[in-house]
Design an enzyme around this catalytic site. Sequence first.
Site, PDB file in Angstrom:
ATOM      1  CB  CYS A  99      -0.782   0.003   1.160  1.00  0.00           C
ATOM      2  SG  CYS A  99      -2.353  -1.022   1.132  1.00  0.00           S
ATOM      3  CB  CYS A 113      -4.460  -0.694  -1.130  1.00  0.00           C
ATOM      4  SG  CYS A 113      -2.799  -1.511  -0.751  1.00  0.00           S
TER       5      CYS A 113
END
Lengths: 307, 299
Positions: free
Chosen positions: A126, A208
């Site tokens: 992420c 993400c």
Amino acid sequence: MADHRFRPVSGEKPCCDISKKAQICLCVVFGLLVVVIIAVVVGIVMSRPPPQHQEWKGAGTTAHFYEIILGRCYTYTQIVRPELGHKDCQKIGKAFTNAFLSKDPCSSTEQDYQPLMELTNQTVPCDKTLLWSKTNELVHEYAWVQQELFTLENTLLGYMADGLRWCGDPGSPEMNYQSCPDRRTDCSNNSVSVFWNAVSKRFAEDACGVVHVLLNGSVHNTFDERSTFARVEVFNLHPEKVHTLQAWVMQDIRNISSDSCSDASIKNLKLILSKRNITFTCENNYRPIRFLQCVKYPEHSSCRSKI
Amino acid sequence: MAALGRASSLLSLLPLLLVPAAGAGGARWRGEGTSPHLRSIFLGRCAEYSSLLSPELRDKNCTAIWEAFKVVLDKDPCSVFPLDYDLFISLSRHSIPRDKSLFWENNHLLVTSYAENARRFMPLCDVLYGRIGDFLSWCRQENASGLDYQSCPTSEDCENNPVDSYWKMASMQYSRDSTGVIHVMLNGSEPKGAYPVKGFFADFEIPYLQKDKITRIEIWVMHEIGRPKVESCGEGSVKILEERLEKMGFQYRCINDHLPVKLLMCVDHSTHPDCALNSMILHTRPRTCGCGGSPVLLH
């Protein structure tokens, strides 16, 4: 006048008025003639050059395509990201070529690339996804220095395919090294374009956290709705996973004009994202990347003054 | 996906070779074992370098180059000499653009970043015979045929090992083929000294520089951001290098923290005080060798 030639033969075949021996002789000669004709025809057919590949307007498959992708696969999985050392590069190479060999290069579909995509699945941490549009050189220079960031070309599959061209031919098991379809003048659903659309989509879907994008503030359409970034990536970011898209808009160091973040096209991007519930932030001439630009123009005044 | 973007960055190498552990885990040697899939990596890199990066190299026969290389894979791992790579080098060598040679010690990643995939400079790792072997390792087993994937000898194990001999040969050739202005990037924050008096540059590069083809030598002593300045131009081992070059009759120039490279280092440290741009230009004036007179120190 002797018309012995046309002496009617009673009771037998109307035309053959010759002795049995001669008949056999004739039949044999005739048979041989047939055989010879067949042999000649077969010979011609066999020695004819193989059917030519289709001709397209774009450059052909990159020379040594298979060796290159295989070598890159091993370099990536053994050296660049050894945590992917378990990947089977032979299988991956085969899956790649199976996606386009013996197929119409203008009818490529994302399904063709599914087996390949499954074998090359990779998790990008992420906040480390770096998208880009019209900043090819700069973004990759930056990703090289900031090795924890991933552009698509820093993932296994992007790394393998970067800069290469490929296409097949429905009439042949081989790659077409002479030419491949050009996206604009031949067809848009060509093997290469479909590949990049498919992998870009997945890259965006897998992102993400905070996603970054490097944009070019010195071109007319900084956020270009026809770009892969706009068409594919923006629309495949998942709002439940990606809460913010941060844009770094870089201007050419020799020609710094107004605030690119307030550009109309950027406002458009912001609007699109807000409709998707993704926060948008924008920074002009992000400092670390400004340093990178300065490497080329160290004497430039912007590189001398504190930013 | 671009022509040269990431395509040629085969060297985006995050983890360096594992630090050789002396005989750890029962391994015979201290170095990394043979790289798996060596042949595929080799052929892939050769094909890529030839066809994507340098159109004039398209006549290089990668299979022949591999065949020439692999003879060392049948030899005792402590009996592989630089000359065993002679055919390999002669098949893979190519010219290096004038003024583009870049030698270095102790800053591999910085050099590859700065070289920009041979666009700006062409260090050894951006030459075909350097690209092929970069970050790879190989050796035969000690007492059997077949490759040793567990470990390979380093110079501490034995001098004439396959990998060191390769780089010695490659370094010598690279030097011989370098022309014009020669550049050297050293690490002024390296505790053991910026110029290793015994090292590849000292032993296998400097001696093979072709004086009649070289205009001058430019030394950049780079200091890591936020790390101590162990040595600078005119100091310690750098002074030894300068004196050596002078004695050899080379014109040279030494620059501390050459600005473009410094700017590159700052990409990763943009908020560090050393990267406040105004202050940077003050300390990068060169110290030059007049060659004929005594060196002039400028600030």
